[in-house]
Motif scaffolding. Structure first.
Motif, PDB file in Angstrom:
ATOM      1  N   ILE A 103       1.900  15.300   8.041  1.00  0.00           N
ATOM      2  CA  ILE A 103       3.344  15.142   8.287  1.00  0.00           C
ATOM      3  C   ILE A 103       3.837  16.235   9.247  1.00  0.00           C
ATOM      4  CG2 ILE A 103       5.627  15.301   7.198  1.00  0.00           C
ATOM      5  CD1 ILE A 103       4.303  13.973   4.708  1.00  0.00           C
ATOM      6  N   ILE A 104       3.403  17.490   9.000  1.00  0.00           N
ATOM      7  CA  ILE A 104       3.810  18.594   9.886  1.00  0.00           C
ATOM      8  C   ILE A 104       3.365  18.318  11.311  1.00  0.00           C
ATOM      9  CG2 ILE A 104       3.384  21.035  10.438  1.00  0.00           C
ATOM     10  CD1 ILE A 104       3.174  21.551   7.411  1.00  0.00           C
ATOM     11  N   MET A 105       2.092  17.908  11.475  1.00  0.00           N
ATOM     12  CA  MET A 105       1.571  17.658  12.824  1.00  0.00           C
ATOM     13  C   MET A 105       2.278  16.472  13.489  1.00  0.00           C
ATOM     14  SD  MET A 105      -0.451  19.850  14.010  1.00  0.00           S
ATOM     15  CE  MET A 105      -1.020  18.978  15.451  1.00  0.00           C
ATOM     16  N   ALA A 106       2.593  15.443  12.690  1.00  0.00           N
ATOM     17  CA  ALA A 106       3.287  14.276  13.251  1.00  0.00           C
ATOM     18  C   ALA A 106       4.652  14.699  13.818  1.00  0.00           C
ATOM     19  CB  ALA A 106       3.460  13.200  12.179  1.00  0.00           C
ATOM     20  N   PHE A 107       5.386  15.485  13.042  1.00  0.00           N
ATOM     21  CA  PHE A 107       6.695  15.947  13.524  1.00  0.00           C
ATOM     22  C   PHE A 107       6.555  16.859  14.735  1.00  0.00           C
ATOM     23  CE2 PHE A 107       8.429  14.599   9.395  1.00  0.00           C
ATOM     24  CZ  PHE A 107       9.607  14.003   9.829  1.00  0.00           C
ATOM     25  N   ARG A 108       5.544  17.744  14.688  1.00  0.00           N
ATOM     26  CA  ARG A 108       5.329  18.661  15.815  1.00  0.00           C
ATOM     27  C   ARG A 108       4.974  17.889  17.083  1.00  0.00           C
ATOM     28  NH1 ARG A 108       6.458  23.827  16.124  1.00  0.00           N
ATOM     29  NH2 ARG A 108       4.564  24.205  17.293  1.00  0.00           N
ATOM     30  N   LEU A 109       4.154  16.836  16.938  1.00  0.00           N
ATOM     31  CA  LEU A 109       3.767  16.031  18.106  1.00  0.00           C
ATOM     32  C   LEU A 109       4.969  15.296  18.695  1.00  0.00           C
ATOM     33  CD1 LEU A 109       0.356  14.588  16.865  1.00  0.00           C
ATOM     34  CD2 LEU A 109       0.698  16.156  18.769  1.00  0.00           C
ATOM     35  N   ILE A 110       5.780  14.711  17.817  1.00  0.00           N
ATOM     36  CA  ILE A 110       6.970  13.989  18.294  1.00  0.00           C
ATOM     37  C   ILE A 110       7.929  14.962  18.991  1.00  0.00           C
ATOM     38  CG2 ILE A 110       9.025  12.728  17.544  1.00  0.00           C
ATOM     39  CD1 ILE A 110       7.234  11.563  15.262  1.00  0.00           C
ATOM     40  N   GLU A 111       8.178  16.084  18.342  1.00  0.00           N
ATOM     41  CA  GLU A 111       9.096  17.095  18.892  1.00  0.00           C
ATOM     42  C   GLU A 111       8.601  17.608  20.249  1.00  0.00           C
ATOM     43  OE1 GLU A 111       9.073  20.717  16.717  1.00  0.00           O
ATOM     44  OE2 GLU A 111      11.046  21.326  17.396  1.00  0.00           O
ATOM     45  N   SER A 112       7.294  17.921  20.326  1.00  0.00           N
ATOM     46  CA  SER A 112       6.728  18.460  21.564  1.00  0.00           C
ATOM     47  C   SER A 112       6.754  17.429  22.682  1.00  0.00           C
ATOM     48  CB  SER A 112       5.290  18.923  21.325  1.00  0.00           C
ATOM     49  OG  SER A 112       5.247  19.891  20.332  1.00  0.00           O
ATOM     50  N   ASN A 113       6.445  16.172  22.353  1.00  0.00           N
ATOM     51  CA  ASN A 113       6.478  15.115  23.372  1.00  0.00           C
ATOM     52  C   ASN A 113       7.874  14.959  23.964  1.00  0.00           C
ATOM     53  OD1 ASN A 113       3.921  13.633  23.891  1.00  0.00           O
ATOM     54  ND2 ASN A 113       3.880  13.550  21.671  1.00  0.00           N
ATOM     55  N   ILE A 114       8.886  14.996  23.103  1.00  0.00           N
ATOM     56  CA  ILE A 114      10.274  14.861  23.585  1.00  0.00           C
ATOM     57  C   ILE A 114      10.638  16.035  24.486  1.00  0.00           C
ATOM     58  CG2 ILE A 114      12.691  14.862  22.850  1.00  0.00           C
ATOM     59  CD1 ILE A 114      11.736  13.320  20.329  1.00  0.00           C
ATOM     60  N   LYS A 115      10.252  17.259  24.053  1.00  0.00           N
ATOM     61  CA  LYS A 115      10.572  18.454  24.843  1.00  0.00           C
ATOM     62  C   LYS A 115       9.882  18.420  26.208  1.00  0.00           C
ATOM     63  CE  LYS A 115      11.606  21.977  21.371  1.00  0.00           C
ATOM     64  NZ  LYS A 115      11.154  23.218  20.746  1.00  0.00           N
ATOM     65  N   ILE A 188       5.963  28.541  18.407  1.00  0.00           N
ATOM     66  CA  ILE A 188       4.704  27.868  18.751  1.00  0.00           C
ATOM     67  C   ILE A 188       3.928  27.449  17.498  1.00  0.00           C
ATOM     68  CG2 ILE A 188       2.432  28.242  19.802  1.00  0.00           C
ATOM     69  CD1 ILE A 188       3.870  29.962  21.916  1.00  0.00           C
ATOM     70  N   LYS A 189       3.856  28.331  16.513  1.00  0.00           N
ATOM     71  CA  LYS A 189       3.045  28.024  15.326  1.00  0.00           C
ATOM     72  C   LYS A 189       3.770  27.108  14.349  1.00  0.00           C
ATOM     73  CE  LYS A 189       2.499  32.388  14.450  1.00  0.00           C
ATOM     74  NZ  LYS A 189       2.178  33.656  13.796  1.00  0.00           N
ATOM     75  N   GLY A 190       5.088  27.236  14.277  1.00  0.00           N
ATOM     76  CA  GLY A 190       5.858  26.424  13.332  1.00  0.00           C
ATOM     77  C   GLY A 190       5.378  26.642  11.898  1.00  0.00           C
ATOM     78  N   ASP A 191       5.223  25.525  11.168  1.00  0.00           N
ATOM     79  CA  ASP A 191       4.785  25.609   9.770  1.00  0.00           C
ATOM     80  C   ASP A 191       3.267  25.528   9.616  1.00  0.00           C
ATOM     81  OD1 ASP A 191       7.436  25.676   9.024  1.00  0.00           O
ATOM     82  OD2 ASP A 191       7.577  23.503   8.811  1.00  0.00           O
ATOM     83  N   ILE A 192       2.574  25.362  10.729  1.00  0.00           N
ATOM     84  CA  ILE A 192       1.122  25.135  10.637  1.00  0.00           C
ATOM     85  C   ILE A 192       0.404  26.340  10.039  1.00  0.00           C
ATOM     86  CG2 ILE A 192      -0.965  24.608  11.953  1.00  0.00           C
ATOM     87  CD1 ILE A 192       0.881  23.285  14.030  1.00  0.00           C
ATOM     88  N   GLU A 193       0.784  27.541  10.470  1.00  0.00           N
ATOM     89  CA  GLU A 193       0.099  28.733   9.957  1.00  0.00           C
ATOM     90  C   GLU A 193       0.329  28.895   8.452  1.00  0.00           C
ATOM     91  OE1 GLU A 193      -0.500  33.100  11.663  1.00  0.00           O
ATOM     92  OE2 GLU A 193       1.502  32.765  10.889  1.00  0.00           O
ATOM     93  N   GLU A 194       1.560  28.655   7.992  1.00  0.00           N
ATOM     94  CA  GLU A 194       1.836  28.775   6.558  1.00  0.00           C
ATOM     95  C   GLU A 194       0.991  27.793   5.766  1.00  0.00           C
ATOM     96  OE1 GLU A 194       3.628  31.109   5.068  1.00  0.00           O
ATOM     97  OE2 GLU A 194       3.770  31.943   7.083  1.00  0.00           O
ATOM     98  N   TRP A 195       0.815  26.601   6.335  1.00  0.00           N
ATOM     99  CA  TRP A 195      -0.017  25.605   5.664  1.00  0.00           C
ATOM    100  C   TRP A 195      -1.457  26.097   5.583  1.00  0.00           C
ATOM    101  CZ3 TRP A 195      -4.337  22.827   7.045  1.00  0.00           C
ATOM    102  CH2 TRP A 195      -4.695  21.788   6.196  1.00  0.00           C
ATOM    103  N   LEU A 196      -1.986  26.631   6.697  1.00  0.00           N
ATOM    104  CA  LEU A 196      -3.379  27.094   6.737  1.00  0.00           C
ATOM    105  C   LEU A 196      -3.614  28.270   5.787  1.00  0.00           C
ATOM    106  CD1 LEU A 196      -4.001  26.829  10.563  1.00  0.00           C
ATOM    107  CD2 LEU A 196      -5.173  25.528   8.797  1.00  0.00           C
TER     108      LEU A 196
END
Length: 201
Positions: A103-115, A188-196
């Motif tokens: 879910i985190i990656m899906a949102f990050r991909l959508i957000e990054s594509n729009i930006k 840049i890292k967003g929530d990914i690092e917290e997840w890892l």
């Protein structure tokens, strides 16, 4: 010039390395847990690639992957964080961590594509390379973080630097929003690092 500062620096680096190694060693999973987790991953992969759920195939696959898991346990599970019971960890990973990452990656991909699309359309590009710090020490965790950053459009991880127990990533950013290391890292890292950090040390 005196060699004392160089000697002290070397000693300091050695002490940091030792502390890091000891803290890492204390967080290692027991051998049997590493074998079981590796076996689950390999057996799941076996079922997917063979696409055959007959009893013969499952028995052969379970035995073959168990033998391989006993040898490969350190390659896949060496830097998984030792926390909680094995069953609890598997349930958390399958039902909570894996879906959470997707879910985190899906949102990050959508957000990054729009930006990125917005930057390209309005020709609003300010590329640069930023150095961000990560709290992860595990090679697997850092690799997943670097690849996750690279997967999102607009950012590309170029290099990893480890020094005195601290790890930094050099990231090419299509639009450098800030030069502040902490703020750039957060963006840049967003929530990914917290997840890892829930899985890897």
């Amino acid at each position: 010039m005196s060699r004392v500062p160089f000697y002290l620096k070397e000693r300091l680096e050695e002490v940091h390395r030792r502390v890091l190694y000891e803290s890492y060693d204390a967080q290692k999973l027991p051998v049997w847990e590493r074998i079981v987790l590796t076996w689950i991953v390999l057996f799941s992969f076996w079922i997917v690639i063979t696409a055959n759920t007959s009893l013969d195939n499952l028995v052969i696959g379970s035995i073959a992957t168990l033998i391989i898991a006993s040898f490969m346990r350190d390659m896949l599970m060496e830097d998984v964080r030792h926390k909680g019971h094995l069953i609890e960890k598997i349930i958390y990973f399958l039902l909570l961590y894996a879906p959470q990452y997707l879910i985190i990656m899906a949102f990050r991909l959508i957000e990054s594509n729009i930006k990125v699309a917005k930057n390209v359309i309005f020709m609003d590009i300010k590329p640069g390379i930023v150095k961000i710090k990560t709290d992860l020490h595990s090679d697997t965790g850092i690799t997943i973080l670097a690849n996750s950053i690279t997967l999102t459009p607009g950012t590309l991880t170029l290099d990893v630097s480890k020094k005195l127990g601290e790890t930094y990533l050099y990231v090419h950013w299509i639009y450098v929003e800030t030069l502040n290391r902490e703020k750039a890292g957060e963006k840049i890292k967003g929530d990914i690092e917290e997840w890892l950090k829930k899985i890897f040390w």
